[in-house]
Design a protein around this motif. Sequence first.
Motif, PDB file in Angstrom:
ATOM      1  N   LEU A   7       0.841  -1.196   0.000  1.00  0.00           N
ATOM      2  CA  LEU A   7       0.000   0.000   0.000  1.00  0.00           C
ATOM      3  C   LEU A   7       0.875   1.244   0.000  1.00  0.00           C
ATOM      4  N   ASN A   8       0.573   2.154  -0.889  1.00  0.00           N
ATOM      5  CA  ASN A   8       1.242   3.456  -0.929  1.00  0.00           C
ATOM      6  C   ASN A   8       0.213   4.467  -1.413  1.00  0.00           C
ATOM      7  N   GLU A   9      -0.585   4.918  -0.469  1.00  0.00           N
ATOM      8  CA  GLU A   9      -1.706   5.788  -0.796  1.00  0.00           C
ATOM      9  C   GLU A   9      -1.714   6.975   0.148  1.00  0.00           C
ATOM     10  N   GLY A  10      -1.430   8.161  -0.381  1.00  0.00           N
ATOM     11  CA  GLY A  10      -1.336   9.331   0.476  1.00  0.00           C
ATOM     12  C   GLY A  10      -0.226   9.141   1.483  1.00  0.00           C
ATOM     13  N   LEU A  11      -0.580   9.212   2.761  1.00  0.00           N
ATOM     14  CA  LEU A  11       0.399   9.025   3.826  1.00  0.00           C
ATOM     15  C   LEU A  11       0.334   7.621   4.419  1.00  0.00           C
ATOM     16  N   LYS A  12      -0.477   6.754   3.833  1.00  0.00           N
ATOM     17  CA  LYS A  12      -0.605   5.394   4.329  1.00  0.00           C
ATOM     18  C   LYS A  12       0.362   4.468   3.601  1.00  0.00           C
ATOM     19  N   ARG A  13       0.983   3.591   4.360  1.00  0.00           N
ATOM     20  CA  ARG A  13       1.913   2.624   3.793  1.00  0.00           C
ATOM     21  C   ARG A  13       1.575   1.243   4.343  1.00  0.00           C
ATOM     22  N   GLY A  14       1.749   0.236   3.492  1.00  0.00           N
ATOM     23  CA  GLY A  14       1.525  -1.141   3.917  1.00  0.00           C
ATOM     24  C   GLY A  14       2.598  -2.044   3.354  1.00  0.00           C
ATOM     25  N   PHE A  15       3.021  -3.047   4.106  1.00  0.00           N
ATOM     26  CA  PHE A  15       4.072  -3.964   3.671  1.00  0.00           C
ATOM     27  C   PHE A  15       3.766  -5.358   4.193  1.00  0.00           C
ATOM     28  N   HIS A 286      -1.794  37.131  21.971  1.00  0.00           N
ATOM     29  CA  HIS A 286      -2.422  37.763  20.807  1.00  0.00           C
ATOM     30  C   HIS A 286      -1.491  37.728  19.597  1.00  0.00           C
ATOM     31  N   MET A 287      -0.225  38.070  19.817  1.00  0.00           N
ATOM     32  CA  MET A 287       0.734  38.044  18.704  1.00  0.00           C
ATOM     33  C   MET A 287       0.910  36.631  18.144  1.00  0.00           C
ATOM     34  N   LYS A 288       0.994  35.683  19.049  1.00  0.00           N
ATOM     35  CA  LYS A 288       1.214  34.308  18.599  1.00  0.00           C
ATOM     36  C   LYS A 288       0.017  33.792  17.819  1.00  0.00           C
ATOM     37  N   ARG A 289      -1.165  34.150  18.295  1.00  0.00           N
ATOM     38  CA  ARG A 289      -2.361  33.726  17.567  1.00  0.00           C
ATOM     39  C   ARG A 289      -2.367  34.299  16.156  1.00  0.00           C
ATOM     40  N   LYS A 290      -2.052  35.568  16.029  1.00  0.00           N
ATOM     41  CA  LYS A 290      -2.005  36.194  14.712  1.00  0.00           C
ATOM     42  C   LYS A 290      -0.925  35.550  13.839  1.00  0.00           C
ATOM     43  N   LEU A 291       0.210  35.225  14.452  1.00  0.00           N
ATOM     44  CA  LEU A 291       1.286  34.567  13.713  1.00  0.00           C
ATOM     45  C   LEU A 291       0.826  33.211  13.181  1.00  0.00           C
ATOM     46  N   LEU A 292       0.210  32.405  14.054  1.00  0.00           N
ATOM     47  CA  LEU A 292      -0.236  31.085  13.632  1.00  0.00           C
ATOM     48  C   LEU A 292      -1.339  31.179  12.589  1.00  0.00           C
ATOM     49  N   ASP A 293      -2.178  32.198  12.705  1.00  0.00           N
ATOM     50  CA  ASP A 293      -3.208  32.396  11.685  1.00  0.00           C
ATOM     51  C   ASP A 293      -2.560  32.624  10.318  1.00  0.00           C
ATOM     52  N   GLN A 294      -1.521  33.454  10.280  1.00  0.00           N
ATOM     53  CA  GLN A 294      -0.847  33.725   9.008  1.00  0.00           C
ATOM     54  C   GLN A 294      -0.164  32.473   8.462  1.00  0.00           C
ATOM     55  N   LEU A 295       0.456  31.706   9.343  1.00  0.00           N
ATOM     56  CA  LEU A 295       1.102  30.473   8.896  1.00  0.00           C
ATOM     57  C   LEU A 295       0.064  29.488   8.358  1.00  0.00           C
ATOM     58  N   ALA A 296      -1.058  29.371   9.058  1.00  0.00           N
ATOM     59  CA  ALA A 296      -2.091  28.425   8.640  1.00  0.00           C
ATOM     60  C   ALA A 296      -2.676  28.811   7.282  1.00  0.00           C
ATOM     61  N   GLN A 297      -2.851  30.107   7.075  1.00  0.00           N
ATOM     62  CA  GLN A 297      -3.421  30.573   5.809  1.00  0.00           C
ATOM     63  C   GLN A 297      -2.471  30.337   4.642  1.00  0.00           C
ATOM     64  N   GLY A 298      -1.184  30.357   4.921  1.00  0.00           N
ATOM     65  CA  GLY A 298      -0.208  30.249   3.836  1.00  0.00           C
ATOM     66  C   GLY A 298       0.279  28.850   3.561  1.00  0.00           C
ATOM     67  N   HIS A 299      -0.171  27.870   4.332  1.00  0.00           N
ATOM     68  CA  HIS A 299       0.329  26.507   4.151  1.00  0.00           C
ATOM     69  C   HIS A 299      -0.815  25.513   4.292  1.00  0.00           C
ATOM     70  N   ASP A 300      -0.935  24.645   3.294  1.00  0.00           N
ATOM     71  CA  ASP A 300      -1.981  23.630   3.334  1.00  0.00           C
ATOM     72  C   ASP A 300      -1.389  22.338   2.765  1.00  0.00           C
ATOM     73  N   PHE A 301      -1.267  21.338   3.597  1.00  0.00           N
ATOM     74  CA  PHE A 301      -0.736  20.052   3.144  1.00  0.00           C
ATOM     75  C   PHE A 301      -1.418  18.950   3.930  1.00  0.00           C
ATOM     76  N   GLU A 302      -1.383  17.756   3.388  1.00  0.00           N
ATOM     77  CA  GLU A 302      -2.047  16.617   4.010  1.00  0.00           C
ATOM     78  C   GLU A 302      -1.360  16.266   5.324  1.00  0.00           C
ATOM     79  N   VAL A 303      -2.166  15.903   6.312  1.00  0.00           N
ATOM     80  CA  VAL A 303      -1.620  15.481   7.606  1.00  0.00           C
ATOM     81  C   VAL A 303      -2.143  14.089   7.916  1.00  0.00           C
ATOM     82  N   PRO A 304      -1.384  13.302   8.690  1.00  0.00           N
ATOM     83  CA  PRO A 304      -1.797  11.924   8.980  1.00  0.00           C
ATOM     84  C   PRO A 304      -3.117  11.871   9.746  1.00  0.00           C
ATOM     85  N   PRO A 305      -4.112  11.167   9.212  1.00  0.00           N
ATOM     86  CA  PRO A 305      -5.398  11.064   9.914  1.00  0.00           C
ATOM     87  C   PRO A 305      -5.273  10.533  11.334  1.00  0.00           C
ATOM     88  N   SER A 306      -4.338   9.611  11.572  1.00  0.00           N
ATOM     89  CA  SER A 306      -4.202   9.052  12.922  1.00  0.00           C
ATOM     90  C   SER A 306      -3.767  10.113  13.915  1.00  0.00           C
TER      91      SER A 306
END
Length: 574
Positions: A7-15, A286-306
Amino acid sequence: MQTVETLNEGLKRGFTLTIPAAEIEARVATEIKRVAPQMKMPGFRPGKVPANLVRKMHGPALMQDALNSSIQQGIQALIAEQGLRPATQPQVALGEGYEPGKDVELTVSLEVLPQVPTPAIEGLKLERLTVPVADAQIDEQLMKFANAQKHWDDAGDKAAEQGNLVTMDFVGKTADGVAFPGGTGTDMAVEIGTGRLIPGFEEQIVGAKAGEERQISVTFPEDYQAKDLAGQSATFDLTIKSVKTAAEARVDEELAKNLGLESLEQLKGLIRGQVEQESSNLTRTHMKRKLLDQLAQGHDFEVPPSMVDAEFDQIWQQLEHETTHEADPEAARAEMESERDDYRRIAERRVRLGLLLSEIGQANGVEVSQQEMNGLIAQAAQQYGPEERQRFIDYVRQEPMAAAQLRAPLYEDKVVDFLFGKAEVTERETTREELEAAIESEDGFATGTHVHEHHDDHDHDHAPKPKAKRARKVDVQAAGAPAAEEVATEPAVAVKKPRSKPAAKTDDAGVEAPAAEAAAEPAAKKPRAKKLGAPVEAETQVLESSPAVAEAAAGTQAADAPAKKPRAKKTAEG
């Protein structure tokens, strides 16, 4: 060992892994050769027990150990050869029909960490909202301390009125005149007007004088904790023992000394430092929240469902715990259920931000030094008794994941500080109320919090599991003073809290005194309106979302850590 990817599907692997029977047999033979000289058996000289007898006596146990060792090394080799970065512990199942002496076929399934795109950290813009400390704030806090420390003067024959302190004995009886358990007490001191007692109780002692006996009638609230009294009418026979009036509250040197300090100036300094620290913490949040908001808006990638599942479970457990403290747990839980999808999105965002911050830190050489790590371990160890302390320290040093969990919050703070240094920051003065409102108004806040991972496959005999230990705060709070944010350093001086009024003595310690702290049940609290992100409104740390994220944040890969023994499960057919 033979390896086939299934299995090699997205982030899932099987052997499938095939371990030759000869390899397992070689392990068994080696172990027999090692233990035979140490064995004793009637009829044989020490160390002369034949290998075939050792195999006959201990063969099944040795075979199981050899099988487990082979599986463990096989998984380690698979991870290394395939260049895998496991997001979770691999799931291993023993193939159908396995028998000792045959080749071992395993099925291995796991999720891997994603390849995080190169983080875009240029062009970050942040606003630092600062709150200047006004003298009026210090004076207000001083007056609260003074009020909490106020003295009481005997009122003599004066009748009790609002604000007076009345001490009494009482006997509570149901409507049919029978005294109920926990309804009798002596020397209960009540300040009229504080609302400590059930509705109607305090109002009926207004006008009482020392030495007077009177009977009052009340009705217990419908949600009163003693179910047999909830909603029921009752009477209390009171014996008024004293009535006292409050002396004028004074802000002076005596106040500071009563709080365990040397001078009023020292008390003012502590209060000012605490207020400044609270404001600084809010500014950073407050600053950190705004920082993380900007990072979240600028990056979108698949994350492991587990990993998302694990983080969601943490959030959900926290919410379920909170519902038990609501006035209407069922209504709170129903509201929580209606927002399940929102909380799952929060969990996914936390995991993504955790991986992103980890990548930023590693790419830019952010590290937690060994000296800093030693400090973290020493601080966390203080929560244990002397006998367990060394076991805890040894445990953290031996368990990479435990060390990663302890390291993660500091590592994240250092990454955030690095990003603050890269950002274009403007400053603006504001009020504390406006800053708090800005934090509360963040719609959809989902930046994460300290969510401590649980490693159920750890050996519990080794040591207690580490728990994040927060630094103590400067304890200058008194009754009625607003709660202080926790500070990052140990205070040099702790101010003593004023002693509380003595509780009424009752005839039944298992039931609250009716007036028994009345009956001291406050008015029912309405269920909180849980807005999106409610379980994480106070903090914004995300790197402890899961073991894999914490490990990545520590600058290591899960594959680099010593592999734990996988639990070889038989398939349903096997």
